[in-house]
Design an enzyme around this catalytic site. Structure first.
Site, PDB file in Angstrom:
ATOM      1  N   HIS A   1      -7.984   5.388   5.341  1.00 18.36           N
ATOM      2  CA  HIS A   1      -7.070   4.900   4.306  1.00 18.36           C
ATOM      3  C   HIS A   1      -6.215   6.055   3.774  1.00 18.36           C
ATOM      4  O   HIS A   1      -5.046   5.861   3.417  1.00 18.36           O
ATOM      5  CB  HIS A   1      -7.898   4.250   3.185  1.00 18.36           C
TER       6      HIS A   1
ATOM      7  N   TYR B   1      -9.318  -9.592   1.463  1.00 16.85           N
ATOM      8  CA  TYR B   1     -10.592  -8.877   1.636  1.00 16.85           C
ATOM      9  C   TYR B   1     -11.207  -8.442   0.306  1.00 16.85           C
ATOM     10  O   TYR B   1     -12.364  -8.047   0.251  1.00 16.85           O
ATOM     11  CB  TYR B   1     -10.433  -7.666   2.569  1.00 16.85           C
ATOM     12  N   GLU B   2     -10.418  -8.528  -0.771  1.00 22.36           N
ATOM     13  CA  GLU B   2     -10.984  -8.161  -2.074  1.00 22.36           C
ATOM     14  C   GLU B   2     -12.010  -9.184  -2.544  1.00 22.36           C
ATOM     15  O   GLU B   2     -12.738  -8.945  -3.499  1.00 22.36           O
ATOM     16  CB  GLU B   2      -9.857  -8.001  -3.104  1.00 22.36           C
TER      17      GLU B   2
ATOM     18  N   ALA C   1       1.861  -1.703   4.831  1.00 28.20           N
ATOM     19  CA  ALA C   1       1.474  -0.641   5.753  1.00 28.20           C
ATOM     20  C   ALA C   1       0.779  -1.319   6.924  1.00 28.20           C
ATOM     21  O   ALA C   1       0.036  -2.282   6.725  1.00 28.20           O
ATOM     22  CB  ALA C   1       0.510   0.315   5.056  1.00 28.20           C
TER      23      ALA C   1
ATOM     24  N   MET D   1      -3.557  -6.130   6.982  1.00 27.28           N
ATOM     25  CA  MET D   1      -4.486  -7.027   6.276  1.00 27.28           C
ATOM     26  C   MET D   1      -3.807  -7.795   5.143  1.00 27.28           C
ATOM     27  O   MET D   1      -4.461  -8.199   4.194  1.00 27.28           O
ATOM     28  CB  MET D   1      -5.643  -6.202   5.700  1.00 27.28           C
ATOM     29  N   SER D   2      -2.495  -7.968   5.240  1.00 28.48           N
ATOM     30  CA  SER D   2      -1.804  -8.605   4.109  1.00 28.48           C
ATOM     31  C   SER D   2      -0.631  -9.457   4.600  1.00 28.48           C
ATOM     32  O   SER D   2      -0.561  -9.819   5.764  1.00 28.48           O
ATOM     33  CB  SER D   2      -1.293  -7.525   3.141  1.00 28.48           C
TER      34      SER D   2
ATOM     35  N   SER E   1       0.795  -1.246   0.000  1.00 32.70           N
ATOM     36  CA  SER E   1       0.000   0.000   0.000  1.00 32.70           C
ATOM     37  C   SER E   1       0.816   1.279   0.000  1.00 32.70           C
ATOM     38  O   SER E   1       1.480   1.587   0.988  1.00 32.70           O
ATOM     39  CB  SER E   1      -0.873   0.086   1.267  1.00 32.70           C
TER      40      SER E   1
ATOM     41  N   HIS F   1      -2.620   0.141  -5.106  1.00 33.92           N
ATOM     42  CA  HIS F   1      -2.082  -1.170  -5.493  1.00 33.92           C
ATOM     43  C   HIS F   1      -2.188  -1.275  -6.996  1.00 33.92           C
ATOM     44  O   HIS F   1      -3.248  -1.580  -7.530  1.00 33.92           O
ATOM     45  CB  HIS F   1      -2.879  -2.300  -4.839  1.00 33.92           C
TER      46      HIS F   1
ATOM     47  N   ASN G   1      -0.060   4.361  11.290  1.00 39.43           N
ATOM     48  CA  ASN G   1      -0.996   4.920  12.273  1.00 39.43           C
ATOM     49  C   ASN G   1      -0.873   4.134  13.559  1.00 39.43           C
ATOM     50  O   ASN G   1      -0.350   3.025  13.565  1.00 39.43           O
ATOM     51  CB  ASN G   1      -2.440   4.794  11.745  1.00 39.43           C
TER      52      ASN G   1
ATOM     53  N   HIS H   1      -5.305  -8.663  -1.928  1.00 42.76           N
ATOM     54  CA  HIS H   1      -5.670  -8.892  -0.526  1.00 42.76           C
ATOM     55  C   HIS H   1      -6.854  -9.843  -0.456  1.00 42.76           C
ATOM     56  O   HIS H   1      -7.749  -9.805  -1.300  1.00 42.76           O
ATOM     57  CB  HIS H   1      -6.087  -7.567   0.124  1.00 42.76           C
TER      58      HIS H   1
HETATM   59  N1  HPA Z   1      -5.140  -1.986  10.727  1.00 46.32           N
HETATM   60  C1  HPA Z   1      -5.126  -2.838   9.677  1.00 46.32           C
HETATM   61  N2  HPA Z   1      -4.466  -2.598   8.561  1.00 46.32           N
HETATM   62  C2  HPA Z   1      -3.762  -1.455   8.472  1.00 46.32           C
HETATM   63  C3  HPA Z   1      -3.730  -0.526   9.523  1.00 46.32           C
HETATM   64  C4  HPA Z   1      -4.457  -0.809  10.712  1.00 46.32           C
HETATM   65  O1  HPA Z   1      -4.469  -0.041  11.695  1.00 46.32           O
HETATM   66  N3  HPA Z   1      -2.933   0.504   9.121  1.00 46.32           N
HETATM   67  C5  HPA Z   1      -2.511   0.191   7.865  1.00 46.32           C
HETATM   68  N4  HPA Z   1      -3.019  -0.990   7.463  1.00 46.32           N
END
Ligand code: HPA
Length: 272
Positions: A247, A86-87, A114, A212-213, A30, A62, A236, A84
Protein backbone atom coordinates in the site's frame (compact mmCIF):
# COMPACT_ATOMS: atom_id res chain seq x y z
CA UNK A 1 -35.90 7.33 8.78
CA UNK A 2 -35.63 5.45 5.48
CA UNK A 3 -32.71 5.42 3.04
CA UNK A 4 -34.01 8.19 0.79
CA UNK A 5 -34.89 10.48 3.70
CA UNK A 6 -31.34 10.10 5.04
CA UNK A 7 -29.83 10.88 1.64
CA UNK A 8 -32.07 13.92 1.30
CA UNK A 9 -31.04 15.19 4.73
CA UNK A 10 -27.34 14.81 3.87
CA UNK A 11 -27.99 16.55 0.56
CA UNK A 12 -29.73 19.50 2.24
CA UNK A 13 -26.73 20.30 4.41
CA UNK A 14 -24.39 20.16 1.45
CA UNK A 15 -26.59 22.19 -0.83
CA UNK A 16 -26.72 24.95 1.79
CA UNK A 17 -22.94 25.22 1.38
CA UNK A 18 -23.03 25.43 -2.40
CA UNK A 19 -23.67 28.72 -4.12
CA UNK A 20 -25.37 27.14 -7.12
CA UNK A 21 -26.07 23.71 -8.49
CA UNK A 22 -22.77 22.29 -9.69
CA UNK A 23 -23.01 20.19 -12.83
CA UNK A 24 -19.75 18.36 -12.19
CA UNK A 25 -18.92 16.19 -9.20
CA UNK A 26 -15.74 14.29 -8.47
CA UNK A 27 -14.56 11.36 -6.44
CA UNK A 28 -10.83 11.35 -5.82
CA UNK A 29 -9.36 8.02 -4.76
CA UNK A 30 -6.40 6.62 -2.79
CA UNK A 31 -3.68 9.21 -2.33
CA UNK A 32 -5.15 11.30 -5.16
CA UNK A 33 -7.35 13.50 -3.01
CA UNK A 34 -5.02 16.51 -3.20
CA UNK A 35 -4.59 16.47 -6.98
CA UNK A 36 -6.86 19.46 -7.59
CA UNK A 37 -6.10 21.52 -4.50
CA UNK A 38 -3.46 23.73 -6.20
CA UNK A 39 -5.81 24.82 -8.99
CA UNK A 40 -9.09 25.19 -7.08
CA UNK A 41 -10.36 28.65 -6.21
CA UNK A 42 -12.43 29.72 -3.22
CA UNK A 43 -12.16 26.37 -1.51
CA UNK A 44 -14.44 25.45 1.34
CA UNK A 45 -13.92 22.20 3.22
CA UNK A 46 -16.54 20.06 4.83
CA UNK A 47 -15.74 16.89 6.72
CA UNK A 48 -18.08 13.95 6.16
CA UNK A 49 -18.32 13.67 9.93
CA UNK A 50 -20.31 16.95 9.86
CA UNK A 51 -22.82 15.63 7.32
CA UNK A 52 -25.73 13.77 8.93
CA UNK A 53 -25.93 10.03 8.15
CA UNK A 54 -22.73 9.99 6.14
CA UNK A 55 -20.75 6.71 6.37
CA UNK A 56 -17.16 7.22 7.52
CA UNK A 57 -14.20 5.76 5.58
CA UNK A 58 -11.57 3.82 7.52
CA UNK A 59 -8.58 3.63 5.15
CA UNK A 60 -5.38 5.67 5.23
CA UNK A 61 -5.30 8.03 2.25
CA UNK A 62 -9.11 8.35 2.26
CA UNK A 63 -9.95 11.42 4.23
CA UNK A 64 -13.68 11.57 3.94
CA UNK A 65 -14.36 15.21 3.21
CA UNK A 66 -15.77 17.47 0.54
CA UNK A 67 -14.09 20.39 -1.13
CA UNK A 68 -16.38 22.93 -2.69
CA UNK A 69 -14.70 25.35 -5.03
CA UNK A 70 -14.39 26.79 -8.48
CA UNK A 71 -12.34 25.21 -11.23
CA UNK A 72 -11.99 27.36 -14.33
CA UNK A 73 -15.12 29.28 -13.33
CA UNK A 74 -17.23 26.16 -12.83
CA UNK A 75 -18.42 25.29 -9.35
CA UNK A 76 -17.40 21.73 -8.50
CA UNK A 77 -18.00 19.39 -5.61
CA UNK A 78 -15.01 17.21 -4.86
CA UNK A 79 -15.40 14.13 -2.75
CA UNK A 80 -12.08 13.32 -1.15
CA UNK A 81 -12.09 9.67 -0.22
CA UNK A 82 -14.59 6.91 -0.73
CA UNK A 83 -16.02 3.91 1.04
CA UNK A 84 -14.67 0.58 -0.19
CA UNK A 85 -16.62 -2.62 0.00
CA UNK A 86 -13.69 -4.35 1.70
CA UNK A 87 -14.15 -2.07 4.70
CA UNK A 88 -17.08 -4.26 5.61
CA UNK A 89 -19.84 -1.68 5.28
CA UNK A 90 -23.01 -2.48 3.35
CA UNK A 91 -23.32 -1.63 -0.34
CA UNK A 92 -25.73 1.16 0.50
CA UNK A 93 -22.90 2.89 2.37
CA UNK A 94 -20.44 2.35 -0.50
CA UNK A 95 -22.73 4.12 -2.98
CA UNK A 96 -24.21 6.63 -0.50
CA UNK A 97 -21.93 9.53 -1.54
CA UNK A 98 -22.79 9.03 -5.23
CA UNK A 99 -26.49 9.08 -4.40
CA UNK A 100 -25.95 12.35 -2.56
CA UNK A 101 -24.13 13.83 -5.56
CA UNK A 102 -27.10 12.85 -7.73
CA UNK A 103 -29.55 14.49 -5.35
CA UNK A 104 -27.41 17.62 -5.41
CA UNK A 105 -28.17 17.83 -9.13
CA UNK A 106 -24.78 16.64 -10.36
CA UNK A 107 -25.02 15.09 -13.81
CA UNK A 108 -21.38 14.43 -14.62
CA UNK A 109 -19.15 12.47 -12.30
CA UNK A 110 -15.36 12.34 -12.66
CA UNK A 111 -13.78 9.53 -10.66
CA UNK A 112 -10.18 8.62 -10.03
CA UNK A 113 -8.57 5.60 -8.46
CA UNK A 114 -5.29 3.81 -7.95
CA UNK A 115 -4.96 0.58 -9.89
CA UNK A 116 -2.53 -2.18 -10.69
CA UNK A 117 -1.52 -2.46 -14.35
CA UNK A 118 -2.28 -5.83 -15.96
CA UNK A 119 -1.55 -4.63 -19.49
CA UNK A 120 2.18 -5.17 -20.15
CA UNK A 121 2.33 -1.76 -21.81
CA UNK A 122 1.36 0.10 -18.62
CA UNK A 123 3.95 1.48 -16.19
CA UNK A 124 3.61 2.92 -12.68
CA UNK A 125 2.77 6.62 -12.99
CA UNK A 126 0.69 6.17 -16.15
CA UNK A 127 -2.82 7.58 -16.28
CA UNK A 128 -5.49 5.42 -17.88
CA UNK A 129 -8.95 6.35 -19.06
CA UNK A 130 -11.45 3.62 -18.27
CA UNK A 131 -13.39 2.44 -21.30
CA UNK A 132 -15.33 -0.33 -19.55
CA UNK A 133 -15.21 -2.56 -16.50
CA UNK A 134 -15.45 -6.15 -15.34
CA UNK A 135 -17.23 -6.53 -12.02
CA UNK A 136 -15.18 -9.28 -10.40
CA UNK A 137 -16.40 -8.47 -6.89
CA UNK A 138 -18.94 -11.27 -7.00
CA UNK A 139 -21.81 -8.98 -6.06
CA UNK A 140 -23.71 -5.91 -7.25
CA UNK A 141 -24.48 -2.78 -5.24
CA UNK A 142 -28.02 -2.68 -6.65
CA UNK A 143 -28.94 -6.15 -5.38
CA UNK A 144 -32.09 -6.00 -3.27
CA UNK A 145 -35.36 -4.15 -3.72
CA UNK A 146 -35.10 -1.46 -6.39
CA UNK A 147 -36.06 2.06 -5.49
CA UNK A 148 -37.57 3.58 -8.63
CA UNK A 149 -36.74 7.07 -7.36
CA UNK A 150 -33.04 6.21 -7.94
CA UNK A 151 -33.47 4.47 -11.28
CA UNK A 152 -34.77 1.42 -13.11
CA UNK A 153 -34.59 -2.19 -11.89
CA UNK A 154 -32.35 -3.27 -14.78
CA UNK A 155 -30.05 -0.38 -15.70
CA UNK A 156 -28.17 -0.58 -19.00
CA UNK A 157 -24.37 -0.50 -18.64
CA UNK A 158 -23.59 -0.57 -22.38
CA UNK A 159 -22.26 2.99 -22.12
CA UNK A 160 -21.17 3.04 -18.49
CA UNK A 161 -18.20 5.32 -19.29
CA UNK A 162 -19.59 8.20 -21.30
CA UNK A 163 -18.14 8.42 -24.81
CA UNK A 164 -18.39 12.21 -25.08
CA UNK A 165 -16.55 12.73 -21.79
CA UNK A 166 -13.93 10.21 -22.92
CA UNK A 167 -13.44 12.18 -26.15
CA UNK A 168 -13.01 15.37 -24.15
CA UNK A 169 -10.45 13.68 -21.87
CA UNK A 170 -8.54 12.27 -24.83
CA UNK A 171 -8.40 15.67 -26.55
CA UNK A 172 -7.32 17.37 -23.33
CA UNK A 173 -4.53 14.83 -22.79
CA UNK A 174 -3.35 15.14 -26.40
CA UNK A 175 -3.17 18.88 -26.15
CA UNK A 176 -1.23 18.68 -22.90
CA UNK A 177 1.18 16.05 -24.22
CA UNK A 178 0.03 13.53 -21.61
CA UNK A 179 0.23 9.94 -22.76
CA UNK A 180 -3.22 8.81 -21.63
CA UNK A 181 -3.72 5.04 -21.76
CA UNK A 182 -7.13 3.47 -22.38
CA UNK A 183 -8.26 0.30 -20.70
CA UNK A 184 -10.77 -2.01 -19.05
CA UNK A 185 -10.81 -1.98 -15.25
CA UNK A 186 -11.53 -5.11 -13.24
CA UNK A 187 -12.78 -4.69 -9.69
CA UNK A 188 -11.82 -7.29 -7.13
CA UNK A 189 -13.29 -7.18 -3.63
CA UNK A 190 -9.95 -6.84 -1.79
CA UNK A 191 -8.55 -6.12 0.72
CA UNK A 192 -5.87 -8.65 -0.22
CA UNK A 193 -4.14 -7.90 -3.47
CA UNK A 194 -4.70 -10.48 -6.18
CA UNK A 195 -2.68 -13.63 -6.73
CA UNK A 196 -0.59 -13.95 -9.91
CA UNK A 197 -3.06 -16.64 -11.10
CA UNK A 198 -5.98 -14.25 -10.63
CA UNK A 199 -4.12 -11.62 -12.63
CA UNK A 200 -3.50 -14.15 -15.42
CA UNK A 201 -7.21 -14.98 -15.37
CA UNK A 202 -8.20 -11.29 -15.47
CA UNK A 203 -5.83 -10.67 -18.39
CA UNK A 204 -7.43 -13.56 -20.28
CA UNK A 205 -10.83 -11.99 -19.58
CA UNK A 206 -9.73 -8.73 -21.15
CA UNK A 207 -8.80 -6.57 -18.14
CA UNK A 208 -6.02 -3.99 -18.44
CA UNK A 209 -6.17 -2.77 -14.83
CA UNK A 210 -7.25 -4.04 -11.46
CA UNK A 211 -8.47 -2.25 -8.35
CA UNK A 212 -10.84 -2.46 -5.41
CA UNK A 213 -13.17 0.47 -6.04
CA UNK A 214 -15.02 2.59 -8.59
CA UNK A 215 -17.22 -0.12 -10.14
CA UNK A 216 -19.96 0.09 -7.47
CA UNK A 217 -20.08 3.87 -7.81
CA UNK A 218 -20.13 3.66 -11.61
CA UNK A 219 -23.05 1.22 -11.42
CA UNK A 220 -24.94 3.48 -8.98
CA UNK A 221 -24.21 6.59 -11.06
CA UNK A 222 -25.44 4.92 -14.26
CA UNK A 223 -28.48 3.62 -12.41
CA UNK A 224 -29.51 7.18 -11.73
CA UNK A 225 -28.64 8.50 -15.18
CA UNK A 226 -25.34 10.27 -14.46
CA UNK A 227 -22.54 10.45 -17.03
CA UNK A 228 -19.27 9.01 -15.81
CA UNK A 229 -15.62 9.64 -16.62
CA UNK A 230 -13.06 7.54 -14.73
CA UNK A 231 -9.28 7.78 -14.73
CA UNK A 232 -6.94 5.33 -13.03
CA UNK A 233 -3.48 6.11 -11.83
CA UNK A 234 -1.40 3.01 -12.46
CA UNK A 235 0.52 2.64 -9.21
CA UNK A 236 2.16 -0.74 -9.76
CA UNK A 237 2.38 -3.66 -12.10
CA UNK A 238 -0.20 -6.21 -10.98
CA UNK A 239 0.66 -9.25 -8.85
CA UNK A 240 3.16 -11.60 -10.46
CA UNK A 241 4.45 -8.87 -12.77
CA UNK A 242 6.68 -7.21 -10.17
CA UNK A 243 8.49 -8.33 -7.02
CA UNK A 244 5.78 -7.59 -4.41
CA UNK A 245 2.94 -5.13 -3.76
CA UNK A 246 2.53 -2.70 -0.87
CA UNK A 247 0.00 0.00 0.00
CA UNK A 248 2.97 2.32 0.69
CA UNK A 249 4.10 1.98 -2.92
CA UNK A 250 0.56 2.75 -4.10
CA UNK A 251 0.51 5.94 -2.01
CA UNK A 252 4.03 6.93 -3.11
CA UNK A 253 3.21 6.68 -6.82
CA UNK A 254 -0.13 8.48 -6.46
CA UNK A 255 1.64 11.31 -4.66
CA UNK A 256 4.06 11.69 -7.57
CA UNK A 257 1.25 11.56 -10.14
CA UNK A 258 -1.14 13.97 -8.39
CA UNK A 259 0.06 17.06 -10.22
CA UNK A 260 -0.28 15.55 -13.71
CA UNK A 261 -3.72 14.15 -12.85
CA UNK A 262 -4.93 17.44 -11.37
CA UNK A 263 -3.85 19.39 -14.44
CA UNK A 264 -5.55 16.89 -16.74
CA UNK A 265 -8.82 17.02 -14.78
CA UNK A 266 -8.64 20.81 -14.79
CA UNK A 267 -8.28 20.82 -18.58
CA UNK A 268 -11.18 18.38 -18.90
CA UNK A 269 -13.43 20.53 -16.72
CA UNK A 270 -12.49 23.57 -18.79
CA UNK A 271 -13.74 21.76 -21.92
CA UNK A 272 -17.00 20.37 -20.47
N1 HPA B 1 -4.63 -4.50 -7.12
C1 HPA B 1 -5.77 -4.03 -6.55
N2 HPA B 1 -5.93 -2.78 -6.18
C2 HPA B 1 -4.91 -1.92 -6.39
C3 HPA B 1 -3.71 -2.34 -6.97
C4 HPA B 1 -3.56 -3.70 -7.36
O1 HPA B 1 -2.52 -4.14 -7.89
N3 HPA B 1 -2.90 -1.24 -7.05
C5 HPA B 1 -3.62 -0.21 -6.52
N4 HPA B 1 -4.83 -0.62 -6.11
Amino acid sequence: MNKIEKIKESTRLLSDRLSGEPEIGMVLGSGLSESLTPILDGVEELSWSKVPHFPQPTVEGHEGKYLIGTLFEKEVLIQQGRIHWYEGLPWDDVIYPVRVQKYLGIEKLIMTNAAGGINEGFSPGDLCLLTDHINFSGDNPLRGPNNDEFGPRFPDLSYAYDQELRNIATEAANQMGIDLQHGVYAMTSGPSYETPAEIEALRTLGADLVGMSTVPEVIAANHSGMEVLAISCVTNKAAGMQDKLTHEEVLEVTEKTNEKLGKLIGEIVKRI
